[in-house]
Scaffold this motif. Structure first.
Motif, PDB file in Angstrom:
ATOM      1  N   GLU A 168       0.832  -1.193   0.000  1.00  0.00           N
ATOM      2  CA  GLU A 168       0.000   0.000   0.000  1.00  0.00           C
ATOM      3  C   GLU A 168       0.871   1.250   0.000  1.00  0.00           C
ATOM      4  OE1 GLU A 168      -2.718  -0.084   3.219  1.00  0.00           O
ATOM      5  OE2 GLU A 168      -3.365  -2.146   2.860  1.00  0.00           O
ATOM      6  N   LYS A 197       0.094   4.334   0.735  1.00  0.00           N
ATOM      7  CA  LYS A 197      -0.133   5.147   1.918  1.00  0.00           C
ATOM      8  C   LYS A 197       0.627   4.607   3.117  1.00  0.00           C
ATOM      9  CE  LYS A 197      -4.706   6.949   0.708  1.00  0.00           C
ATOM     10  NZ  LYS A 197      -6.129   7.039   1.126  1.00  0.00           N
ATOM     11  N   ARG A 198       0.716   3.290   3.207  1.00  0.00           N
ATOM     12  CA  ARG A 198       1.457   2.671   4.317  1.00  0.00           C
ATOM     13  C   ARG A 198       2.927   3.014   4.223  1.00  0.00           C
ATOM     14  NH1 ARG A 198      -0.352  -1.263   7.692  1.00  0.00           N
ATOM     15  NH2 ARG A 198       1.186  -2.548   8.770  1.00  0.00           N
ATOM     16  N   LEU A 255       5.539  -3.710   4.365  1.00  0.00           N
ATOM     17  CA  LEU A 255       4.709  -3.734   3.158  1.00  0.00           C
ATOM     18  C   LEU A 255       4.381  -5.147   2.713  1.00  0.00           C
ATOM     19  CD1 LEU A 255       6.483  -0.928   1.059  1.00  0.00           C
ATOM     20  CD2 LEU A 255       4.448  -0.720   2.493  1.00  0.00           C
TER      21      LEU A 255
END
Length: 641
Positions: A438, A440-441, A488
């Motif tokens: 992701e 955003k992560r 991730l």
């Protein structure tokens, strides 16, 4: 005087007087014989006298028995008084055996008690051998076992000759060694249950009277009560000792709880005051009397209160997985504990603890609480990083937009200082490309990471651009990849540049890092890390400054230094060696030396450059460095000609 008979007295009155004076049966018999010898009485009168003497004998025997019972009862009272004094079995049982021997004038007495394996002799009185005390009686045989089963006294006038008894070889052996004949066994009963057996024995054949049996049974009853009292007293002492121990433990736990409460308040005060993670770890480690580390999800140490040595990392990793599964502290081997640091369902890291002593329940509770405090600290740091993220992004964008070599505006330096960043110290630039996961992560992690290490970050076309303190671009890139990839769940590729100590070099480092990342992709190195130094001569081509001298030094430095220090010709030998197709013989002809000389020089070069210098990939770099060095020498000679 008693026993003297006056011829003028009436014989019947004489008999009564003798009886009143406590005459014995022998004295009465003597009187009767005397009357018979005198012959002064007729048959009827003589028969009357004989009847009176017989009655007197019975009265005398009854009186004697009464006196004996009275003496026995007095002795029994004394026994009861003595048996009330001992406070343990070791003092009570020998006293019971001693009084039993004294009351019935036994030659020997002993007491057996039951255990898990049968019966054993606890103490004895009057024994002449060492075979008795401690003797174990198994199999339920012998007079005592029978007495316990029937809960009544049993006796025999001659034990060895009595076939009605279930004999035991063990008991028979002791009886033979001690020379015993008569034997009595009386069970010690408490609430109808036998708790032991009192034995009395004689070394002669003896028929025990009912009065004697009754007396020893009374002693057995008193002894059983005394044993029960002592056992109750022992249990009371044990309970009292346990209560004292419990009280001491409670006081210790209360004191520990007080310490834990004070420690918790202190940690929370530090957290509210904005203290950094390292101080919190030191405080918690001191409170737990332990060495403490907080590690991120990849297992890297974020802060430590002391150094943990000789800990099995594999065991720590397994314990961390188990800790996340069960949600609490888990042992890792013999020395360490691992506790998860979580915010909701999100894992933030783990605490690794090596206590100086065994953890108590309160310590485990404190460990859980400390993990929650650290989770709160990490969440707060991440929130602060996210809040300052746009400021850091804008600052890095401005740095990268500066022309190479141009002065850095004072406003940028001041803004960096307010963020706690000193760009005059060595720093490296990383371009990080996640290969999945992701975005955003990854961005959230980058904000937290640069906040933690005092760096800058921005996001450029899905790639993270980081400027962080460091002196080794490759090592920093590997550390970032190791931390971000597990988060991730996918690999990341990292191009690195630096170190530099000038903010004005940020743009140049960025371009170099991007070229290294592109080179990784072109060389099928996705998921790896690389700097210009890692790429060898490719790094020389990718670098903006084209540091030829640095490349030559990194490849040939040890050989060049050796030639300079010892005036040797190892570099010339290397040149001719490669020019001759890596043939030592042909190289020797070119150098006009013996082949053995070339062989020795090649051995020395191997010592200086390592055993892999002649492998294809490394040999290419060596030849390129030789050619660059030769070209530099030619150009330098022409420039000065």
């Amino acid at each position: 005087m008693p026993g003297e008979i006056s011829t003028g007295d009436d014989e019947l009155l004489t008999i009564l007087r003798l009886l009143a004076e406590g005459a014995t049966a022998g004295q009465l018999e003597a009187l009767l014989q005397r009357v018979r010898r005198e012959g002064r009485h007729g048959p009827e009168q003589l028969a009357r006298i004989e009847s009176v003497v017989q009655l007197a004998r019975e009265v005398s025997l009854a009186t004697a028995r009464s006196h004996q019972r009275e003496a026995g009862l007095v002795a029994l009272i004394d026994t009861a008084r003595d048996l009330s004094a001992p406070v343990d079995l070791d003092g009570l049982l020998p006293l019971i055996a001693r009084w039993g021997r004294r009351l019935l004038h036994f030659d020997m007495t002993y007491i057996t008690l039951p255990d898990d394996e049968g019966m054993y002799v606890r103490c004895s009185e009057g024994s002449t051998t060492a075979l008795n005390t401690g003797l174990r009686i198994v199999g339920g045989r012998g007079l005592g076992a029978q007495a316990m089963r029937c809960r009544a006294p049993l006796w025999t006038a001659d034990y060895s000759e009595d076939g009605s008894i279930a004999h035991s070889d063990t008991i028979d052996g002791v009886v033979e060694k001690e020379g015993l004949r008569a034997l009595m066994a009386v069970p010690l009963l408490q609430n109808g249950e036998a708790v032991g057996v009192l034995y009395g024995a004689d070394r002669r054949v003896r028929h025990y009277t009912p009065d004697e049996i009754g007396l020893i049974c009374s002693l057995a009853d008193i002894a059983a009560e005394a044993i029960g009292r002592v056992e109750q007293l022992q249990r009371a002492r044990e309970q009292l000792a346990e209560l004292k121990s419990d009280g001491a433990r409670v006081r210790t736990r209360l004191a520990r709880l007080g310490q834990i409460s004070a420690t918790y308040r202190r940690i929370m005060d530090l957290l509210i005051d904005g203290t950094d993670l390292g101080v919190l770890v030191d405080t918690a480690a001191a409170a737990l009397d332990s060495t403490l580390q907080i590690r991120d999800m990849a297992g890297h140490v974020m802060a430590a209160g002391g150094e943990i040595a000789d800990v099995d990392e594999d065991a720590l990793n397994e314990a961390a997985l188990e800790a996340y599964t069960c949600g609490g502290p888990v042992r890792a081997g013999d020395r360490a504990w691992v506790t998860p640091v979580t915010a909701g369902k999100e894992g933030l890291g783990a605490l690794v603890l090596c206590p100086a002593a065994e953890l108590l329940g309160e310590d485990v509770w404190l460990l859980r609480t400390v993990a929650q405090v650290f989770a709160l600290q990490l969440v707060m740091e991440r929130s602060a990083a996210v809040a300052k993220g746009p400021v850091r992004d804008e600052l890095l964008e401005e740095l990268l937009s500066l022309p190479t070599g141009a002065p850095v505006p004072r406003q940028i330096i001041q803004r960096a200082t307010r963020l706690g960043i000193d760009l005059d110290k060595p720093h490296v630039l990383l371009v990080v490309r996640p290969e999945g996961g992701e975005p955003k992560r990854a961005g959230g992690w980058a904000s937290s990471y640069v906040f933690r290490v005092n760096g800058l970050k921005m996001i450029d076309n899905g790639r993270l651009v980081l400027i962080v303190p460091g002196t080794d671009a490759s090592a920093t890139a590997r550390a970032v990849a190791d931390e971000l990839s597990p988060l991730l769940g996918n690999p990341v590729s990292v191009g690195a540049a630096g170190p530099q100590t000038s903010a004005a070099e940020a743009g140049r480092m960025y371009r170099e890092a991007v070229r290294c990342l592109d080179a990784l992709t072109a060389l099928d190195g996705v998921g790896g890390v690389a700097s210009a130094q890692d790429l060898g001569f490719l790094g020389l081509l990718l670098s903006d400054d084209h540091d030829v001298d640095g490349f030559i030094e990194s490849v040939l430095g040890p050989v060049l230094d050796y030639d300079t220090d010892r005036t040797t010709e190892l570099i010339a030998t290397l040149e001719q060696y490669f020019a001759a197709g890596s043939s030592p013989t042909n190289a020797a002809e070119r150098l006009h030396v013996h082949p053995n000389t070339v062989a020795r020089r090649i051995e020395r070069i191997t010592e200086l450059l390592g055993t892999r210098w002649n492998e294809p990939e490394r040999a290419l770099e060596v030849q390129l460095a030789l050619r660059l060095r030769r070209a530099r020498q030619v150009l330098y000679a022409r420039r000065n000609s």
